[in-house]
Design an enzyme around this catalytic site. Structure first.
Site, short mmCIF file in Angstrom:
data_model
loop_
_atom_site.label_atom_id
_atom_site.label_comp_id
_atom_site.label_asym_id
_atom_site.label_seq_id
_atom_site.Cartn_x
_atom_site.Cartn_y
_atom_site.Cartn_z
CD GLU A 13 14.13 56.99 49.35
OE1 GLU A 13 15.03 56.27 48.90
OE2 GLU A 13 13.16 57.37 48.66
CD GLU A 73 14.96 52.21 49.60
OE1 GLU A 73 15.05 52.58 48.41
OE2 GLU A 73 14.06 52.59 50.35
#
Length: 710
Positions: A159, A318
C-alpha cells in the site's frame, strides 16, 4: 514501456483455480498454532497466502544478522499442504534498529515535523539510505527464495503512500528539483507552468524551487507547484517501487510481481492509471463503505480496477470478512455480505479473492479488525461463510469462469486522477466540489436507470463505447479535447458536467468563457460560476430546475448557447438573482454525434430525474425498467437479453457479464435493495447465496446473488 501481463501460476500438479486466501502473519503466533492454521486453510479451500508483509524486524533482527529459519519452515509447511505463497519483500515498515541508526529516513510533514516510528510507513520515498537498505533486503529475499517452488508471486512492499504519500523533507526537496528539471528542462518553463509572475514568485534557478511546505493558516500555495508536487509524490513512490521490483526481478525473472493498490470511490490518492503499466498483474485492497452505498461503491471501485487492468484478470488482495478497525465506528457486515462482497469483485473481473487477514490478531493496533478466522475460532458463522466462499470459487473455476473477461458496457464514465489533483487546491470556486465525487454519483444513477457502466481512465480507448461521461473533469488538455471532438464527430455521445474543461494540464484557465477546452463541443458559454452553500445566513443552498430536479453546491451561469443547442431544462429562481431562466441542461449536435452539458451538481437523485430526457435528446436509448409489481419479474435469457424485450432492466439489480473467448458467458446478478427481488432465467445457476431457486425462478433475498451460465 508497459510490462507484459503475467498471472501467478498454480503449484506443480495443481489445477488453475481462483486464488483464495489472505494476509498471514505466522510470526505473530507460536509455532504450535501453524499446523492448526493449515488444517483450517485446507478446510476452507485456501490456496494462497501473503507472507512477510510486516516482517522486516523478524527477517533481519539487526543490520548484520538474518533469520530466514522461521519463514522457511512456514513456507515449507504451506507448500506441502498445497498452499502457495505470495511473498512480500517485507520493506513496508522499517525496523527500529534502522530508524535508530538512520533517523534521516523518517519522513516530515508540511511543517517540517518528524513523523516518528511507532506505526508503519514511517520512511521517506526519496531517502537514498532507505532505498539502500530496502534493496539489500529485497535482494536477500530474492536470493534466498529464488528456487523455492512454493513462491508464486512477489508482493512488493505494501500500500505505497497509505501514510507517506506527501513528504516535505530535504531529500524530497532535492528530488523535486530534479523532477522539475527533467520535466521542464529550464527554469523559465517552470515559471511559465506555475504562473510565477503572480505574487512575485518568479525563480531564476532550480535551487530556488521549494516544496509546498506550511505557509501559514489561510494562505494559498501556488496551484501549479502544488499540482506538480502531487504528481512528483506519486512518481517518487513509483520510482521506489520500480527499484524494489527490479531488484527482485533481476534475481527471480520468472516470478510475477505486483503491489497492492488502494482503489475506492473516495481513496484514490496515487495516479494508479500511471502505475498500472508497472505491475505484472494488478492487485487492489478494498474495504466496504457502510450504509446504502455499500454494494454500488464496491462495484464502482471494482470496475475502476478492471479499467486500470485493461480488462486483464486482477487480484483482490485485501478486503474484510466483517468489520475493520480504523473508522470512528466500525460497522459489522450483515449475513450474506461476506460472500456477496467477494463476488462483486469477481463479477467485475477479479480472479483472486483475499482478505486481511487470515487469523484475527490478539494484540496490536489491528486486533479488532475482522479475519477469516475470527477470535471466535472455527466454530463460528464467519468461518462457515469463509468455507462456503472457498467452495463456491472452486465451483466457478470448474464451470469455466476463470480467465473470462468482463463484457464491455455501453457507457464509459471517466475517472481522472489529474483532475482530482487540480480540484484539491484550497482556492477554487467551492471546496465542496472535487472530481472524485461526481463519477460515483453517475455510476449509481446509471444503475438506478438500469445501466451498468464501465469506470474508465481517460488514457484507455473509451472511443469504443456508445457514450462517454466526462464528470467534473476540471483539467482537460488539448489532446483530450481533440479526442472528445473526434469522438463526437464520428457519432459518439458525450455527457459533460459542470466543472469540466476549465484548466489545461498546468492548471491554467482556458480563456474566452468556460468550458474553454471544449466550449465548441458542448455549444454553451459560461461567464461565471454560482456556488451554493449555507456557511453564511441567507446564501442560496440550492436551485430548482424546470424539470423538478434540484441543484446544489455548483451551478454554471450559462450566458449564451449556440443556435443548434437544445435547452432541456432551465433554473427557476427569483428574478433578481440572475439565475431564473438560465439554461441548466443542454444538448448540442456536433458532427455525426451529440454532446450534452449538465451545468450543475444534481447528485444521484437529480441525475435519475434528468437523464431520461437528456439521453433521449442524445439518441442514447435507456432500457425500459421492468415493472416491479407481482407480474414484473425480470427474465434473463441465455442470449443475454430478456424474454419480454431486448431492452428491459431492473434497477433493483446489479448485473454484469463475464465472457469467454469461445462465447460462453456468465451473468452475475446481485440484489441492490433490502427487499426480495424475483428473476427468471433459462440459464443454469452455477452458484448462489441468499437465493431461493424454484425451477427457472430465482428469488434473491437482501444481500443475495446468483451466477448464471449461458
Amino acid at each position: 514501456m508497459a510490462r507484459s501481463y503475467r498471472w501467478p501460476q498454480p503449484l506443480k500438479d495443481q489445477p488453475q483455480r481462483f486464488w483464495f486466501g489472505g494476509d498471514y502473519n505466522p510470526d505473530q503466533w507460536p509455532e504450535e498454532v501453524w499446523d492448526e492454521d493449515i488444517r483450517l486453510m485446507q478446510q476452507a479451500k485456501v490456496n494462497v497466502v501473503s507472507l512477510g508483509i510486516f516482517s522486516w524486524s523478524n527477517i533481519q533482527p539487526s543490520e548484520f544478522r538474518w533469520n530466514f529459519g522461521w519463514l522457511d519452515r512456514i513456507i515449507d509447511k504451506l507448500g506441502r499442504a498445497g498452499i502457495a505463497v505470495d511473498l512480500a519483500n517485507a520493506t513496508a515498515s522499517p525496523p527500529l534498529w534502522l530508524t535508530n541508526k538512520h533517523p534521516e529516513i523518517l519522513w516530515r510533514d508540511e511543517r517540517g515535523d518528524i513523523v516518528w516510528p511507532g506505526a508503519r510507513q514511517h520512511w521517506r520515498p526519496t531517502s537514498p539510505i532507505m532505498r539502500h537498505y530496502a534493496l539489500e533486503l529485497s535482494r536477500a529475499m530474492a536470493e534466498h527464495y529464488k528456487d523455492n517452488p512454493y513462491v508464486v508471486a512477489w508482493h512488493v512492499s505494501n500500500e505505497y503512500g497509505c501514510h507517506n504519500l506527501y513528504d516535505y523533507s530535504d531529500d524530497a526537496q532535492e528530488a523535486f528539483r530534479a523532477w522539475c528539471k527533467r520535466k521542464y528542462g529550464t527554469i523559465e518553463h517552470v515559471n511559465d507552468a506555475w504562473g510565477t509572475n503572480f505574487w512575485s514568485q518568479r525563480m531564476t534557478d532550480f535551487d530556488q524551487i521549494i516544496l509546498p511546505r506550511f505557509i501559514g493558516e489561510g494562505n494559498f500555495t501556488n496551484p501549479g507547484k502544488l499540482l506538480d508536487f502531487k504528481r512528483f509524490s506519486s512518481d517518487a513512490l513509483k520510482d521506489f517501487y520500480i527499484a524494489e521490483r527490479d531488484a527482485l526481478a533481476q534475481i527471480t525473472p520468472d516470478i510475477p510481481l505486483t503491489t497492492n493498490f488502494m482503489v475506492s470511490a473516495f481513496g484514490v490518492d496515487i495516479d494508479y492509471d500511471d502505475w498500472s503499466s508497472e505491475v505484472d498483474f494488478l492487485s487492489n485492497d478494498h474495504y466496504f463503505t457502510p450504509g446504502d452505498a455499500m454494494l454500488d461503491e464496491m462495484a464502482y471501485s471494482a470496475s475502476l480496477c478492471d479499467g486500470f487492468a485493461r480488462k486483464h484478470p486482477w487480484w483482490l488482495m485485501e478486503n474484510s470478512t466483517a468489520a475493520v478497525n480504523w473508522r470512528p465506528i466500525n460497522y459489522r457486515k450483515q449475513p450474506g455480505q461476506l460472500e456477496r462482497d467477494a463476488m462483486v469483485h469477481v463479477a467485475m473481473g477479479a480472479d483472486a479473492v483475499c482478505y486481511f487477514q487470515w487469523r484475527q490478531s490478539k494484540a496490536g493496533a489491528e486486533k479488532y479488525h475482522s479475519a477469516m478466522v475470527s477470535h471466535a475460532g472455527e466454530h463460528s458463522q464467519n468461518f462457515k461463510d469463509v468455507c462456503k466462499l472457498g467452495s463456491d470459487l472452486q465451483t466457478l473455476a470448474d464451470a469455466g469462469v476463470l480467465g473470462t473477461t468482463l463484457q464491455r458496457a455501453r457507457v464509459a464514465v471517466l475517472f481522472d486522477r489529474q483532475s482530482q489533483f487540480a480540484s484539491e487546491h484550497t482556492a477554487t470556486p467551492t471546496q465542496q466540489v472535487r472530481h472524485a465525487y461526481e463519477p460515483v454519483q453517475w455510476f449509481r444513477a446509471l444503475l438506478d436507470l438500469g445501466v451498468t457502466a464501465d469506470m474508465v481512465p481517460p488514457t484507455l480507448e473509451w472511443e469504443e463505447y456508445e457514450a462517454v461521461v466526462v464528470p467534473s473533469m476540471m483539467m482537460i488538455d488539448q489532446a483530450m479535447a481533440d479526442r472528445l471532438r473526434a469522438y463526437a464527430e464520428a457519432g459518439g455521445k458525450v455527457l459533460v458536467t459542470y466543472a469540466s474543461g476549465i484548466v489545461d494540464e498546468h492548471d491554467h484557465v482556458w480563456l474566452g468563457g468556460y468550458p474553454g477546452a471544449i466550449r465548441d463541443l458542448v455549444g454553451v458559454r459560461i461567464e461565471e460560476f454560482a456556488p451554493m452553500g449555507n456557511d453564511f445566513d441567507g446564501t442560496p443552498e440550492s436551485l430548482q430546475l424546470s424539470n423538478g430536479a434540484v441543484a446544489h453546491d455548483w451551478a454554471d451561469v450559462i450566458t449564451s448557447v449556440e443556435p443548434d443547442t437544445q435547452v432541456l431544462a432551465t433554473y427557476v429562481d427569483k428574478p433578481w438573482t440572475g439565475m431564473d431562466g438560465v439554461p441548466a441542461l443542454t444538448v448540442h449536435e456536433f458532427g455525426q454525434g451529440k454532446a450534452a452539458y449538465i451545468g450543475c451538481r444534481l447528485g444521484r437523485e437529480g441525475l435519475v430525474r434528468s437523464l431520461p430526457a437528456v439521453c433521449e435528446a442524445l439518441g442514447f436509448e435507456l432500457p425500459e425498467l421492468a415493472d416491479t409489481g407481482s407480474d414484473g419479474q425480470l427474465a434473463i435469457a441465455t442470449d443475454g437479453g430478456t424474454q419480454r424485450s431486448s431492452n428491459v432492466a431492473d434497477n433493483r439489480l446489479l448485473i454484469t457479464k463475464r465472457v469467454a473467448k469461445d462465447g460462453k458467458s456468465f451473468t452475475f446478478v446481485f440484489n441492490r435493495v433490502f427487499e426480495p427481488v424475483s428473476v427468471a432465467t433459462d440459464g443454469h445457476v452455477v452458484i448462489s447465496n441468499n437465493c431461493e431457486i424454484q425451477g427457472s425462478n430465482l428469488e434473491l433475498a437482501p444481500n443475495g446473488f446468483a451466477v448464471i451460465a449461458q
